[in-house]
Design a protein around this motif. Structure first.
Motif, PDB file in Angstrom:
ATOM      1  N   THR A 199      -4.718 -11.616   9.239  1.00  0.00           N
ATOM      2  CA  THR A 199      -3.569 -10.935   8.621  1.00  0.00           C
ATOM      3  C   THR A 199      -4.022 -10.061   7.465  1.00  0.00           C
ATOM      4  OG1 THR A 199      -2.152 -12.799   9.213  1.00  0.00           O
ATOM      5  CG2 THR A 199      -1.328 -11.290   7.537  1.00  0.00           C
ATOM      6  N   TYR A 200      -4.890 -10.623   6.631  1.00  0.00           N
ATOM      7  CA  TYR A 200      -5.416  -9.843   5.505  1.00  0.00           C
ATOM      8  C   TYR A 200      -6.193  -8.624   6.007  1.00  0.00           C
ATOM      9  CZ  TYR A 200      -8.398  -8.626   1.510  1.00  0.00           C
ATOM     10  OH  TYR A 200      -9.056  -7.958   0.514  1.00  0.00           O
ATOM     11  N   GLY A 201      -7.003  -8.809   7.045  1.00  0.00           N
ATOM     12  CA  GLY A 201      -7.747  -7.682   7.599  1.00  0.00           C
ATOM     13  C   GLY A 201      -6.823  -6.576   8.082  1.00  0.00           C
ATOM     14  N   ALA A 202      -5.726  -6.960   8.738  1.00  0.00           N
ATOM     15  CA  ALA A 202      -4.758  -5.957   9.205  1.00  0.00           C
ATOM     16  C   ALA A 202      -4.108  -5.248   8.032  1.00  0.00           C
ATOM     17  CB  ALA A 202      -3.697  -6.629  10.077  1.00  0.00           C
ATOM     18  N   MET A 203      -3.741  -5.998   6.988  1.00  0.00           N
ATOM     19  CA  MET A 203      -3.100  -5.384   5.819  1.00  0.00           C
ATOM     20  C   MET A 203      -4.043  -4.411   5.121  1.00  0.00           C
ATOM     21  SD  MET A 203      -1.330  -8.894   4.384  1.00  0.00           S
ATOM     22  CE  MET A 203      -0.730  -8.209   2.842  1.00  0.00           C
ATOM     23  N   ALA A 204      -5.296  -4.823   4.917  1.00  0.00           N
ATOM     24  CA  ALA A 204      -6.253  -3.940   4.257  1.00  0.00           C
ATOM     25  C   ALA A 204      -6.555  -2.721   5.104  1.00  0.00           C
ATOM     26  CB  ALA A 204      -7.537  -4.709   3.954  1.00  0.00           C
ATOM     27  N   SER A 205      -6.601  -2.887   6.419  1.00  0.00           N
ATOM     28  CA  SER A 205      -6.891  -1.757   7.306  1.00  0.00           C
ATOM     29  C   SER A 205      -5.772  -0.732   7.291  1.00  0.00           C
ATOM     30  CB  SER A 205      -7.127  -2.261   8.736  1.00  0.00           C
ATOM     31  OG  SER A 205      -8.272  -3.067   8.807  1.00  0.00           O
ATOM     32  N   VAL A 206      -4.521  -1.193   7.336  1.00  0.00           N
ATOM     33  CA  VAL A 206      -3.391  -0.264   7.313  1.00  0.00           C
ATOM     34  C   VAL A 206      -3.327   0.453   5.964  1.00  0.00           C
ATOM     35  CG1 VAL A 206      -0.869  -0.127   7.317  1.00  0.00           C
ATOM     36  CG2 VAL A 206      -2.050  -1.477   9.051  1.00  0.00           C
ATOM     37  N   MET A 207      -3.566  -0.288   4.886  1.00  0.00           N
ATOM     38  CA  MET A 207      -3.595   0.354   3.577  1.00  0.00           C
ATOM     39  C   MET A 207      -4.707   1.398   3.522  1.00  0.00           C
ATOM     40  SD  MET A 207      -3.901  -1.486  -0.137  1.00  0.00           S
ATOM     41  CE  MET A 207      -4.450  -0.559  -1.558  1.00  0.00           C
ATOM     42  N   GLY A 208      -5.850   1.082   4.102  1.00  0.00           N
ATOM     43  CA  GLY A 208      -6.947   2.048   4.153  1.00  0.00           C
ATOM     44  C   GLY A 208      -6.598   3.270   4.983  1.00  0.00           C
ATOM     45  N   LEU A 209      -5.877   3.061   6.092  1.00  0.00           N
ATOM     46  CA  LEU A 209      -5.456   4.193   6.920  1.00  0.00           C
ATOM     47  C   LEU A 209      -4.533   5.126   6.141  1.00  0.00           C
ATOM     48  CD1 LEU A 209      -5.341   5.619   9.661  1.00  0.00           C
ATOM     49  CD2 LEU A 209      -3.463   4.081  10.295  1.00  0.00           C
ATOM     50  N   GLY A 210      -3.588   4.547   5.396  1.00  0.00           N
ATOM     51  CA  GLY A 210      -2.718   5.371   4.557  1.00  0.00           C
ATOM     52  C   GLY A 210      -3.505   6.139   3.517  1.00  0.00           C
ATOM     53  N   ALA A 211      -4.540   5.496   2.974  1.00  0.00           N
ATOM     54  CA  ALA A 211      -5.367   6.167   1.973  1.00  0.00           C
ATOM     55  C   ALA A 211      -6.162   7.315   2.584  1.00  0.00           C
ATOM     56  CB  ALA A 211      -6.312   5.162   1.324  1.00  0.00           C
ATOM     57  N   VAL A 212      -6.633   7.144   3.814  1.00  0.00           N
ATOM     58  CA  VAL A 212      -7.345   8.233   4.488  1.00  0.00           C
ATOM     59  C   VAL A 212      -6.414   9.431   4.671  1.00  0.00           C
ATOM     60  CG1 VAL A 212      -8.411   8.939   6.664  1.00  0.00           C
ATOM     61  CG2 VAL A 212      -9.024   6.746   5.631  1.00  0.00           C
TER      62      VAL A 212
END
Length: 512
Positions: free
Chosen positions: A363-376
């Motif tokens: 779950t944490y990995g998914a949250m960090a990945s989506v946040m990273g996608l928004g940052a990209v």
């Protein structure tokens, strides 16, 4: 580096993150702490040459005007005249009036302008590989601490240990980055960081992991960060011309957050599938990418930097210079507050994943990945705009980012949480890139390391206070509140700073 709190100061860290090189300039004729030189164009307070102005023509002393950088600050506290200073090169009027420096409506494809420069391209890809590994380690450390202690407060303390040396010694690290060759410094700090990652791997592989061991190794990483962060941040200003500085800073944030998407997703899968040790081993191997990029750079193609002579009181001079220059002081105040309360995601996200959302490493990995996608996505949009024309844009970005963090705190389920985190990522990279660019455009090359050390102290060093604080809030009040204590103050900060930053915006000169 600071990925999130533990690596986004790193990554995110290098000047946009580069997480950024800061160019404070005090030039002849600039009044102490701001003002404008007699007969010069009217800029914002603390930026007499108009670092944000876009109206300078050939031969005029305005943003992008032709003036050599080598003079540097004549005295500490001199007004920031960085608008008239090229990062080791002369900038052109075209850079000020349009071109690469930020004309509105420029196509998104222009977001990648800085990658045309060979040395920066090597830096970009080398650090992208390294930061992906750092994110794996950040995720693995969070769940190692939670496995050992089960305490959100302990996770906050372990994260804070990573930044304690930065809080105590940060300005001295900036002085070292000003005095010595930054590439050579990075050879040392990056190699030593790989050794620390191997120590984490060995500790977990042998079943000898302990909370005390995690804290000690985190402190060791923090000592390396004291020098690594300002050297990394400042190096970007050595690699690109001034007119591409904002683009390069933001692209570095894009690489940090693209690495977050890949690193967090891979780290979550690895922790769930094969265990913690693999994450630490892969992080140690990832440092080969940045070491190779440093080796392949061509020093002859870098901007020349005049090293300050050894003198007493140089750390105090750097502090005085920043505090007497409004163009530096106001962004630093904003970075300090948001760094302490809002950008504590390595602490808050694992706790929200386990607490409010009843998940785990995946779950944490998914949250960090989506946040990273928004940052990209946010980084690409910000990079396409070039150098900001108005300093008040930073306050507006803070309000938007705070609203997104508050929405994430209120999200009732994982799908809504992921939607909110997409905007959190977008807002974080926009605010981070704008703040670092503001510092870089207002900083003299000879002061760059010391100024970026203050940025690192404000952004990462405040985790010494913020990490335990949000960990305590999550443990005793509720995990969602750990996000809210960052989101609401960020909104209020942006609203409070908006009038002051608007006052610093360049005013149009009356036509005659």
């Amino acid at each position: 580096m600071r990925p999130g709190a533990a690596g986004a100061a790193a990554g995110a860290d290098a000047a946009a993150t580069g997480d950024g090189a800061a160019d404070h300039a005090g030039t002849d004729g600039a009044a102490p702490g701001g003002g404008r030189p007699p007969g010069g164009p009217r800029g914002r307070a603390g930026d007499p040459a108009g670092a944000y102005a876009a109206d300078a023509g050939p031969g005029r002393t305005g943003a992008g005007s032709v003036a050599p950088e080598r003079e540097g600050p004549r005295r500490a506290g001199a007004g920031a005249g960085a608008g008239a200073v090229g990062a080791g090169r002369e900038s052109t009027a075209g850079a000020a009036t349009g071109g690469t420096s930020g004309a509105r409506g420029r196509p998104l494809s222009r977001a990648f302008d800085s990658l045309a420069i060979r040395n920066y391209r090597l830096y970009f890809w080398g650090y992208a590989v390294s930061i992906a590994g750092t994110w794996m380690q950040t995720l693995a450390l969070a769940f190692l601490v939670l496995r050992l202690t089960g305490s959100g407060a302990d996770l906050g303390v372990a994260t804070a240990a990573r930044y304690l040396p930065l809080a105590l010694l940060g300005p001295f690290g900036g002085l070292i980055a000003d005095r010595y060759d930054r590439r050579r410094l990075l050879y040392v700090t990056q190699s030593a960081s790989a050794v620390v990652a191997l120590a984490f791997a060995l500790m977990t592989a042998l079943g000898q992991a302990s909370y005390a061991g995690v804290v000690v190794l985190s402190l060791a990483l923090g000592v390396l960060t004291v020098v690594d962060n300002p050297a990394r941040q400042s190096l970007i200003g050595d690699l690109v011309p001034r007119e591409r500085l904002a683009n390069a800073v933001t692209l570095n944030s894009v690489s940090v957050n693209l690495a977050r998407v890949l690193g967090a997703a891979a780290g979550g899968a690895l922790v769930a599938g094969v265990g913690l040790t693999t994450c630490f081993v892969l992080n140690a191997a990832s440092f080969a990418g940045v070491l190779a990029s440093l080796f392949l750079m061509r020093p002859a193609e870098m901007n020349p930097v005049e090293r300050p002579p050894r003198e007493k009181g140089q750390v105090r001079a750097g502090l005085r210079y920043a505090f007497q220059t409004p163009a530096l002081l106001l962004p630093l105040v904003m970075i300090t507050v948001t760094g302490a309360l809002a950008y504590e995601f390595p602490v808050t996200l694992p706790l929200v994943a386990r607490g409010a959302l009843h998940g785990g490493a995946g779950t944490y990995g998914a949250m960090a990945s989506v946040m990273g996608l928004g940052a990209v996505l946010g980084g690409l949009v910000t990079a396409s705009r070039g150098n900001p024309k108005r300093s008040s844009t930073l306050a507006i970005a803070a309000v938007g980012w705070g609203v997104a963090i508050t929405a994430a705190a209120l999200a009732p389920s994982l799908p809504w949480e992921l939607v909110a985190l997409l905007f959190v990522g977008y807002g974080s990279v926009s605010f981070n890139a704008l703040s670092k660019t503001a510092l870089q455009l207002a900083a003299a090359p000879a002061m760059r390391g010391r100024v970026m050390a203050l940025w690192a102290l404000a952004w990462g060093g405040t985790t010494v206070v913020g990490g335990p604080l949000v960990g305590w809030v999550a443990q005793d009040i509720g995990t969602r509140w750990s996000l809210a204590v960052g989101g609401v103050p960020t909104i209020l900060l942006g609203l409070l700073m908006l009038p002051a930053l608007r006052h610093m915006d360049p005013r149009p000169t009356p036509s005659t």
